[in-house]
Design an enzyme around this catalytic site. Structure first.
Site, PDB file in Angstrom:
ATOM      1  N   TRP A 129      -8.958  22.013  45.748  1.00  0.00           N
ATOM      2  CA  TRP A 129      -8.650  22.249  44.336  1.00  0.00           C
ATOM      3  C   TRP A 129      -7.415  23.154  44.204  1.00  0.00           C
ATOM      4  CZ3 TRP A 129      -8.290  26.723  41.460  1.00  0.00           C
ATOM      5  CH2 TRP A 129      -8.200  26.556  40.081  1.00  0.00           C
ATOM      6  N   ASP A 148     -12.497  17.541  40.828  1.00  0.00           N
ATOM      7  CA  ASP A 148     -13.491  18.609  40.987  1.00  0.00           C
ATOM      8  C   ASP A 148     -13.326  19.750  39.987  1.00  0.00           C
ATOM      9  OD1 ASP A 148     -14.848  17.468  43.267  1.00  0.00           O
ATOM     10  OD2 ASP A 148     -13.067  17.973  44.438  1.00  0.00           O
ATOM     11  N   ASP A 149     -12.297  19.674  39.150  1.00  0.00           N
ATOM     12  CA  ASP A 149     -12.045  20.759  38.194  1.00  0.00           C
ATOM     13  C   ASP A 149     -13.049  20.700  37.042  1.00  0.00           C
ATOM     14  OD1 ASP A 149      -9.839  22.844  37.257  1.00  0.00           O
ATOM     15  OD2 ASP A 149     -10.454  21.672  35.514  1.00  0.00           O
ATOM     16  N   LEU A 150     -13.702  21.823  36.786  1.00  0.00           N
ATOM     17  CA  LEU A 150     -14.741  21.867  35.755  1.00  0.00           C
ATOM     18  C   LEU A 150     -14.184  21.544  34.369  1.00  0.00           C
ATOM     19  CD1 LEU A 150     -17.744  22.413  35.230  1.00  0.00           C
ATOM     20  CD2 LEU A 150     -17.178  24.825  34.907  1.00  0.00           C
ATOM     21  N   TRP A 193      -6.893  19.478  29.628  1.00  0.00           N
ATOM     22  CA  TRP A 193      -7.134  20.932  29.606  1.00  0.00           C
ATOM     23  C   TRP A 193      -6.800  21.520  28.236  1.00  0.00           C
ATOM     24  CZ3 TRP A 193      -4.430  20.901  34.898  1.00  0.00           C
ATOM     25  CH2 TRP A 193      -5.373  20.960  35.938  1.00  0.00           C
TER      26      TRP A 193
END
Length: 197
Positions: A129, A148-150, A193
């Site tokens: 990440w 995998d980034d929340l 984001w």
């Protein structure tokens, strides 16, 4: 073709682009310092991370240090600016790797995204990440997708009604959806984001 044209038929992303305006990737020059800053900021708020990074730069009279200068700065001194013992050692690991193997823009520019990931993840304290963030924000690579980034996961649930109960299936579905966004997946991530803030 620009990324804006590429996403013109992807209704949700096209809407986010209209809302946020275009994003420009600005590559950094000091990759070692960027990676050290990433480690320092892990699991911290943006505000706290910025304070610690400023203290770090102040150790070197306001100038981004070389790997050798970082290595010459003891762990106790690094801890004195607010780093944990583990993070102080990880910063040293990054600087040591940069000094011994090289981490300059020219060297990394000759590698593919996956080659850079495989090159840097052996550094203790650096995970996949972290390198994906480096690819996006430091090297300006346009086609990185941080599965995998929340934040990306939450945005995919929010905008594309994805279900996250089965983590493995969820990630497969995320990658399948994002495949259509290539070769501009970095921009998609950045707009996703922004949509959460």
């Amino acid at each position: 073709m620009s990324y804006i044209q590429h996403f013109s038929k992807e209704q949700i992303l096209a809407g986010l682009i209209t809302e946020h305006g275009p994003i420009v990737l600005i590559p950094k020059q000091n990759i070692c310092v960027y990676l050290c800053a990433s480690i320092m900021g892990q699991q911290l708020s943006i505000k706290v991370a910025a304070v610690i990074y400023k203290r770090f730069i102040d150790l070197f009279e306001g100038v981004e240090p070389s790997p050798e200068q970082i290595l010459a700065t003891s762990v106790p001194v690094l801890r004195s600016i607010g780093l944990s013992n583990a993070k102080a050692n990880y910063v040293h690991n990054v600087a040591r790797f940069a000094a011994e193997h090289g981490m300059d823009v020219e060297k990394l520019s000759a590698m593919t995204d996956e080659e850079i990931i495989q090159y840097l993840v052996p550094i203790k304290g650096v995970g996949r990440w972290t390198v994906e963030m480096l690819l996006m924000f430091a090297l300006g690579r346009e086609d990185v997708f941080a599965v995998d980034d929340l934040g990306i996961q939450n945005a995919m649930i929010k905008h594309f009604r994805m279900r996250s109960g089965d983590k493995k299936k969820f990630k497969i579905n995320m990658l399948k959806r994002a495949k259509k966004w290539s070769p501009y997946r970095t921009y998609a991530c950045m707009h996703l984001w922004k949509s959460l803030s």
